[in-house]
Every structure is written in C-alpha cells, then in structure tokens.
Design a protein around this motif. Sequence first.
Motif, PDB file in Angstrom:
ATOM      1  N   ARG A   5       0.848  -1.190   0.000  1.00 25.57           N
ATOM      2  CA  ARG A   5       0.000   0.000   0.000  1.00 25.57           C
ATOM      3  C   ARG A   5       0.881   1.237   0.000  1.00 25.57           C
ATOM      4  O   ARG A   5       1.806   1.376   0.780  1.00 25.57           O
ATOM      5  CB  ARG A   5      -0.857   0.004   1.261  1.00 25.57           C
ATOM      6  CG  ARG A   5      -1.771   1.219   1.362  1.00 25.57           C
ATOM      7  CD  ARG A   5      -2.664   1.094   2.559  1.00 25.57           C
ATOM      8  NE  ARG A   5      -3.485  -0.098   2.494  1.00 25.57           N
ATOM      9  CZ  ARG A   5      -4.534  -0.234   1.705  1.00 25.57           C
ATOM     10  NH1 ARG A   5      -4.937   0.748   0.922  1.00 25.57           N
ATOM     11  NH2 ARG A   5      -5.224  -1.357   1.710  1.00 25.57           N
ATOM     12  N   MET A  34      -7.715  -4.259   9.210  1.00 21.13           N
ATOM     13  CA  MET A  34      -6.300  -4.305   8.851  1.00 21.13           C
ATOM     14  C   MET A  34      -5.461  -3.532   9.848  1.00 21.13           C
ATOM     15  O   MET A  34      -4.419  -3.980  10.300  1.00 21.13           O
ATOM     16  CB  MET A  34      -6.147  -3.713   7.456  1.00 21.13           C
ATOM     17  CG  MET A  34      -4.765  -3.859   6.871  1.00 21.13           C
ATOM     18  SD  MET A  34      -4.807  -3.535   5.111  1.00 21.13           S
ATOM     19  CE  MET A  34      -5.630  -1.983   5.049  1.00 21.13           C
TER      20      MET A  34
ATOM     21  N   THR B   8     -14.027  -4.718  -7.135  1.00 20.90           N
ATOM     22  CA  THR B   8     -13.546  -3.519  -7.821  1.00 20.90           C
ATOM     23  C   THR B   8     -12.044  -3.377  -7.578  1.00 20.90           C
ATOM     24  O   THR B   8     -11.481  -4.066  -6.729  1.00 20.90           O
ATOM     25  CB  THR B   8     -14.245  -2.262  -7.281  1.00 20.90           C
ATOM     26  OG1 THR B   8     -13.868  -2.133  -5.897  1.00 20.90           O
ATOM     27  CG2 THR B   8     -15.754  -2.390  -7.389  1.00 20.90           C
ATOM     28  N   LEU B  10     -10.453  -0.908  -6.170  1.00 23.17           N
ATOM     29  CA  LEU B  10     -10.142  -0.440  -4.816  1.00 23.17           C
ATOM     30  C   LEU B  10     -10.330  -1.558  -3.804  1.00 23.17           C
ATOM     31  O   LEU B  10      -9.483  -1.775  -2.943  1.00 23.17           O
ATOM     32  CB  LEU B  10     -11.037   0.749  -4.470  1.00 23.17           C
ATOM     33  CG  LEU B  10     -10.803   1.339  -3.068  1.00 23.17           C
ATOM     34  CD1 LEU B  10      -9.365   1.804  -2.918  1.00 23.17           C
ATOM     35  CD2 LEU B  10     -11.762   2.478  -2.800  1.00 23.17           C
ATOM     36  N   SER B  11     -11.431  -2.258  -3.907  1.00 24.18           N
ATOM     37  CA  SER B  11     -11.657  -3.312  -2.919  1.00 24.18           C
ATOM     38  C   SER B  11     -10.642  -4.430  -3.084  1.00 24.18           C
ATOM     39  O   SER B  11     -10.237  -5.062  -2.126  1.00 24.18           O
ATOM     40  CB  SER B  11     -13.089  -3.854  -3.032  1.00 24.18           C
ATOM     41  OG  SER B  11     -13.305  -4.375  -4.327  1.00 24.18           O
ATOM     42  N   ARG B  13      -7.556  -3.917  -3.963  1.00 23.55           N
ATOM     43  CA  ARG B  13      -6.324  -3.423  -3.316  1.00 23.55           C
ATOM     44  C   ARG B  13      -6.441  -3.510  -1.807  1.00 23.55           C
ATOM     45  O   ARG B  13      -5.496  -3.826  -1.108  1.00 23.55           O
ATOM     46  CB  ARG B  13      -6.036  -1.991  -3.757  1.00 23.55           C
ATOM     47  CG  ARG B  13      -5.518  -1.895  -5.206  1.00 23.55           C
ATOM     48  CD  ARG B  13      -4.942  -0.515  -5.473  1.00 23.55           C
ATOM     49  NE  ARG B  13      -5.978   0.497  -5.590  1.00 23.55           N
ATOM     50  CZ  ARG B  13      -6.655   0.762  -6.699  1.00 23.55           C
ATOM     51  NH1 ARG B  13      -6.396   0.094  -7.813  1.00 23.55           N
ATOM     52  NH2 ARG B  13      -7.594   1.691  -6.730  1.00 23.55           N
ATOM     53  N   VAL B  14      -7.642  -3.219  -1.271  1.00 22.81           N
ATOM     54  CA  VAL B  14      -7.831  -3.333   0.177  1.00 22.81           C
ATOM     55  C   VAL B  14      -7.611  -4.758   0.616  1.00 22.81           C
ATOM     56  O   VAL B  14      -6.911  -5.046   1.585  1.00 22.81           O
ATOM     57  CB  VAL B  14      -9.242  -2.855   0.577  1.00 22.81           C
ATOM     58  CG1 VAL B  14      -9.535  -3.221   2.034  1.00 22.81           C
ATOM     59  CG2 VAL B  14      -9.361  -1.354   0.378  1.00 22.81           C
ATOM     60  N   ALA B  16      -5.963  -7.080  -0.937  1.00 23.51           N
ATOM     61  CA  ALA B  16      -4.558  -7.464  -1.118  1.00 23.51           C
ATOM     62  C   ALA B  16      -3.711  -6.874   0.001  1.00 23.51           C
ATOM     63  O   ALA B  16      -2.840  -7.531   0.542  1.00 23.51           O
ATOM     64  CB  ALA B  16      -4.067  -6.981  -2.477  1.00 23.51           C
ATOM     65  N   GLY B  17      -3.999  -5.620   0.320  1.00 22.58           N
ATOM     66  CA  GLY B  17      -3.235  -4.974   1.381  1.00 22.58           C
ATOM     67  C   GLY B  17      -3.422  -5.686   2.696  1.00 22.58           C
ATOM     68  O   GLY B  17      -2.491  -5.837   3.489  1.00 22.58           O
ATOM     69  N   TYR B  18      -4.614  -6.117   2.959  1.00 22.10           N
ATOM     70  CA  TYR B  18      -4.875  -6.837   4.208  1.00 22.10           C
ATOM     71  C   TYR B  18      -4.029  -8.091   4.284  1.00 22.10           C
ATOM     72  O   TYR B  18      -3.447  -8.417   5.302  1.00 22.10           O
ATOM     73  CB  TYR B  18      -6.361  -7.190   4.270  1.00 22.10           C
ATOM     74  CG  TYR B  18      -6.749  -7.950   5.507  1.00 22.10           C
ATOM     75  CD1 TYR B  18      -6.826  -9.355   5.485  1.00 22.10           C
ATOM     76  CD2 TYR B  18      -7.009  -7.297   6.707  1.00 22.10           C
ATOM     77  CE1 TYR B  18      -7.170 -10.049   6.621  1.00 22.10           C
ATOM     78  CE2 TYR B  18      -7.354  -7.989   7.837  1.00 22.10           C
ATOM     79  CZ  TYR B  18      -7.448  -9.373   7.785  1.00 22.10           C
ATOM     80  OH  TYR B  18      -7.783 -10.065   8.916  1.00 22.10           O
ATOM     81  N   ARG B  19      -3.934  -8.797   3.162  1.00 20.80           N
ATOM     82  CA  ARG B  19      -3.151 -10.040   3.159  1.00 20.80           C
ATOM     83  C   ARG B  19      -1.672  -9.716   3.360  1.00 20.80           C
ATOM     84  O   ARG B  19      -0.956 -10.435   4.053  1.00 20.80           O
ATOM     85  CB  ARG B  19      -3.356 -10.787   1.852  1.00 20.80           C
ATOM     86  CG  ARG B  19      -4.755 -11.405   1.733  1.00 20.80           C
ATOM     87  CD  ARG B  19      -4.787 -12.442   0.599  1.00 20.80           C
ATOM     88  NE  ARG B  19      -4.711 -11.837  -0.713  1.00 20.80           N
ATOM     89  CZ  ARG B  19      -5.767 -11.384  -1.386  1.00 20.80           C
ATOM     90  NH1 ARG B  19      -6.977 -11.466  -0.860  1.00 20.80           N
ATOM     91  NH2 ARG B  19      -5.625 -10.843  -2.579  1.00 20.80           N
ATOM     92  N   VAL B  20      -1.219  -8.623   2.747  1.00 25.80           N
ATOM     93  CA  VAL B  20       0.196  -8.250   2.895  1.00 25.80           C
ATOM     94  C   VAL B  20       0.496  -7.898   4.349  1.00 25.80           C
ATOM     95  O   VAL B  20       1.487  -8.325   4.921  1.00 25.80           O
ATOM     96  CB  VAL B  20       0.535  -7.062   1.977  1.00 25.80           C
ATOM     97  CG1 VAL B  20       1.881  -6.456   2.357  1.00 25.80           C
ATOM     98  CG2 VAL B  20       0.523  -7.506   0.518  1.00 25.80           C
ATOM     99  N   VAL B  21      -0.355  -7.088   4.942  1.00 30.02           N
ATOM    100  CA  VAL B  21      -0.122  -6.678   6.340  1.00 30.02           C
ATOM    101  C   VAL B  21      -0.103  -7.894   7.240  1.00 30.02           C
ATOM    102  O   VAL B  21       0.748  -8.022   8.129  1.00 30.02           O
ATOM    103  CB  VAL B  21      -1.195  -5.673   6.800  1.00 30.02           C
ATOM    104  CG1 VAL B  21      -1.112  -5.443   8.306  1.00 30.02           C
ATOM    105  CG2 VAL B  21      -1.031  -4.359   6.056  1.00 30.02           C
ATOM    106  N   SER B  22      -1.021  -8.807   7.027  1.00 26.32           N
ATOM    107  CA  SER B  22      -1.076 -10.011   7.867  1.00 26.32           C
ATOM    108  C   SER B  22       0.213 -10.799   7.736  1.00 26.32           C
ATOM    109  O   SER B  22       0.768 -11.290   8.711  1.00 26.32           O
ATOM    110  CB  SER B  22      -2.264 -10.885   7.457  1.00 26.32           C
ATOM    111  OG  SER B  22      -3.473 -10.170   7.660  1.00 26.32           O
ATOM    112  N   LEU B  24       3.192  -9.742   6.791  1.00 25.09           N
ATOM    113  CA  LEU B  24       4.310  -9.020   7.412  1.00 25.09           C
ATOM    114  C   LEU B  24       4.259  -9.142   8.926  1.00 25.09           C
ATOM    115  O   LEU B  24       5.283  -9.299   9.582  1.00 25.09           O
ATOM    116  CB  LEU B  24       4.277  -7.552   6.995  1.00 25.09           C
ATOM    117  CG  LEU B  24       4.669  -7.262   5.534  1.00 25.09           C
ATOM    118  CD1 LEU B  24       4.437  -5.793   5.211  1.00 25.09           C
ATOM    119  CD2 LEU B  24       6.125  -7.633   5.269  1.00 25.09           C
TER     120      LEU B  24
END
Lengths: 279, 211
Positions: A5, A34, B8, B10-11, B13-14, B16-22, B24
């Motif tokens: 992000r 998140m 969509t 945006l959703s 990306r949200v 995907a971002g959630y999976r990345v944060v988890s 990390l």
Amino acid sequence: MMKLRSPNETTRLKDVSGRPGHRRRGLLSAAATMLATAACCLGTAGLAAAASGTGHPAAPRHVATLGRASASCGGTHQNVMAYDNSGSGYFGNFAQVYVNTSSTIDSLHTFIFRSLFVYNYAQTSNVEFGWTAHNSVYSNAVPYSEYMVASTTQPPNFFGSQYPLNNGTHYRFRIENVGNIGIFRYYFEGQNTPIGYSPTMSFNSGYAVTNSEHYNTCDTLYTDMTGLQDMISNDTWFSYSKIARWCNSTTDWYLHDDTSSSDIYVNQTPDNWGGLGGC
Amino acid sequence: MLNRPPMTGLSYRVSAGYRVVSALCLTAVALAACSTTQSVKPDRDAVRNTKTFSGEPPVNWSQPLRNAHRVTLAVAGKALGFVIPMPAAGSLIRAGGVPPNQIRLTAGPVWVSGPEVALTFNRGGVTILVGHATYTNPGRTFRTELAAIKVGRAVIRSVNDEPALIIQPRTDYAKSNPAFVEFDLHGLDIQVISTRLGTSLLRAIAETIKG
C-alpha cells in the motif's frame, strides 16, 4: 508479489465520502480490521521479544545522539586518566583491563572507551589500544586502536568480532615498541603475534597512560586496570611504581590506586588521592 | 464455484493490502520470537554520521602540558639544559594579506613538564612547545608524520629555509585540531600551535624564532 500500500492509496482509502453506502461500510470495515491486525501484531512482537530474553526494545542506532535519553543525562565528553609518574621514556604499556558487565553495556547511551596510551613528550602525539562499546556497528565491547599525530586525531581501527570480549572479565592489552623504528605493536591477551600495528610514528617512547572515557554523563566511567606495567627498554617491563593522575575532567568520578599490586580503578567513591582537573 | 460479486479495483487493493499486512505481521512476530542477538546490523548511515573515535581531553592551551609546573624562562632553561628560543614578542609580526594578517605577541606563563617546555602568549592564543629533538633528520621525520596523517590537511614547507610540517586547523578526523607548525632549530623540536590563528601567521611567528 503483492503490491504494498502506498501513502496515496491509504489516503484514497480514508477518503470514501460519496461512495455507495454498503461498499463504504465494507471498505471501512476491511481497513479497520487491517489496522487493528497491524496494531495487534506489533504488540505481539513486543511481547515475543520480551519473552525471548532480550527483554528490551531493539538496540538503538549507534549514532552520537548525546544526551538524548533523559533530562538528567548530559552529552559531555569526560576522561579519567592515570600515568606512571616515576618517569617518562617508556616504550610500552600493559594492563589487564576490565570489560564492564552486560547490563552496564546494554544500558549505555553512547560509546565508551577503556584504553592504554603511550604519549610523546610534547603530548601532541600518541598511540592508543583498548576496548570500546556501543561504537560504530558494535553494540558489544571490541578491541580497537587509534593514534594522534601532531595534535591531529586519526580514525580508529576496530578489531571486531575476531576478538570477542566477554562481559565482566579482564583482558590483557599491551602496547610495545620494538626496535626504535617508531612502530608500536598491539598485543591482545597472550597472543604471540600482534593483532595490529601503529603507523610509523615520530617518537618511540614517552608517558604510559591509562584512560576511562565516556560521552554521556549517565554512562559509566567505572574501570579496573590491574597489573599495570611499562616497558623501559627492549623487552624490560616494570610495574607502575608511582601512579598519579594524568587528567580527570569529571566532578563525580574518582581515580584510585593500589600501588601494592599496580592497579588503578575508577568509581564514584570520593577520594582526595586522585583529585580532579588537569585536563 | 462461489457466486461472489466481482471485486472492484479499490476493494481488490484493500483485500490485497490486508493479506500483505497479515503476512508481514506474522513474519515480524516470528523474527522477534527467534531473535536472541543484541547486535545492531550494520547501518551505514549511522556509521557515516557517528563520532566514534576516542577523543583527547580538550587541551587548555594556556597550560597545555599535563602535570606541568609554572616556572620562569630562566628556570626552565636551566632545568632542561638549553637556552629556550623565543619569538619576537612585543613587535608586530605580519603574514601579509588583506586585511592585514598580523599579531603582536604578549608573553604569558611558562610551563615545564618532564623534558618539555611550553611558552604561552596572548592568553593561550599562541602556544610554543620546545623540547630536545628525538630525531636526527627533521625532513625525514616530518615526512613520516605527514604519511601517518590519514585525515587532515598537512604539507611540508619551510621555516627559515629548514623543513617544517604545517597542518591546517579543523581538518582532522575530529574536525577540531589546532593550526600547527613544527620545525627543528639546532636540535630543538619546536611546535607552534594555535586554535585561533591560521597557519600563515603561525609560520610568520615561527620565522622569528631564531635561537
């Protein structure tokens, strides 16, 4: 690979006004989850670090952020130094130098030094060998050498992880000029070969000096150097016979000696023997 | 096959971002649990910005020799066994340049420590150290010193047609060294030092020391 992000995306995520209600709620819910997950993970990481025995936050960067820890700590360069006042013209210097405990080293605000010197008579050039901690890339104590020529300080040389130093232990450091050719050898422990050399200096002998040094008033100057000896000629060593203060730029650390065993130590017990000043 | 509404951009990306944060976070927890070292990985920025050397205690150039005794010039000379050469104190010493680079020296205390004498002038503005030269070849000695100076602006020039080591101030590793001129005068090593003057004026002062 997932795209991380970006700040722009984060901004767009927060700015959801005007979007359809159900999607906004769904996005907000995902974002909140998140962020909560991230916060929870950071907390868990902290707990895991504590449980693993490190017991403290990640080691600080080794920058000279003097006086940063608390209002009572001052970023001040101070030395407590002693020398053999029975004469000059010494070709070498030796001591068993104490390495402070791990709790002491771990709580340092910045680098400290414990070392031996040989100074020239004009006191404008010297060679130095000892250990330092919280210095450059080294958190723990490592041997180092340094020198000064004509009042110009030169960069230190770290001997690094090849010579690990255990906390709460004395180690033998020896500076020795051999052959009157201006080169001082640095011997560590009982090794037969030097671990380093000075460059060719313009002097071969002078004053034998000890040093305890810090750059933050909350860091210790405690040291114990035993078996002090200096070299009067080719491979002839004698114990320091008349220990005197070379310099003490503090007001709350005191130099003590034990001439019976040629030891010096520095602590915060007031003693008029060592005296203050002289730097 | 699950009947899910399409995601969509945006959703997506949200999500995907959630999976990345988890991912990390799980990695961070695992590393923290396994870590037992207290070392800091090499941080090159920290190394470049870190003052790491063992610093000399600051020198008081009004009393530059440790464990020194204040004496008269005559006593110092007698104790050391040589006539102590002096610069031209009292008269104006010029190094040229515009505006005029000049000084009038006013003698201060004389100090002796071991085999070394310190002459001070202008309340520590200029310090002259004098002692028996421990070398027989000044030129070679000063070239040796020059070679050992890895950090610092130093050159070999001359004082009264004899080789001299000259060092610019605040150019060493600590960025704090004084201006420095060293030369030999009939077997005496003489060092002219100042934290306030430049090397051209120090050299002019040195030129007036003739024994």
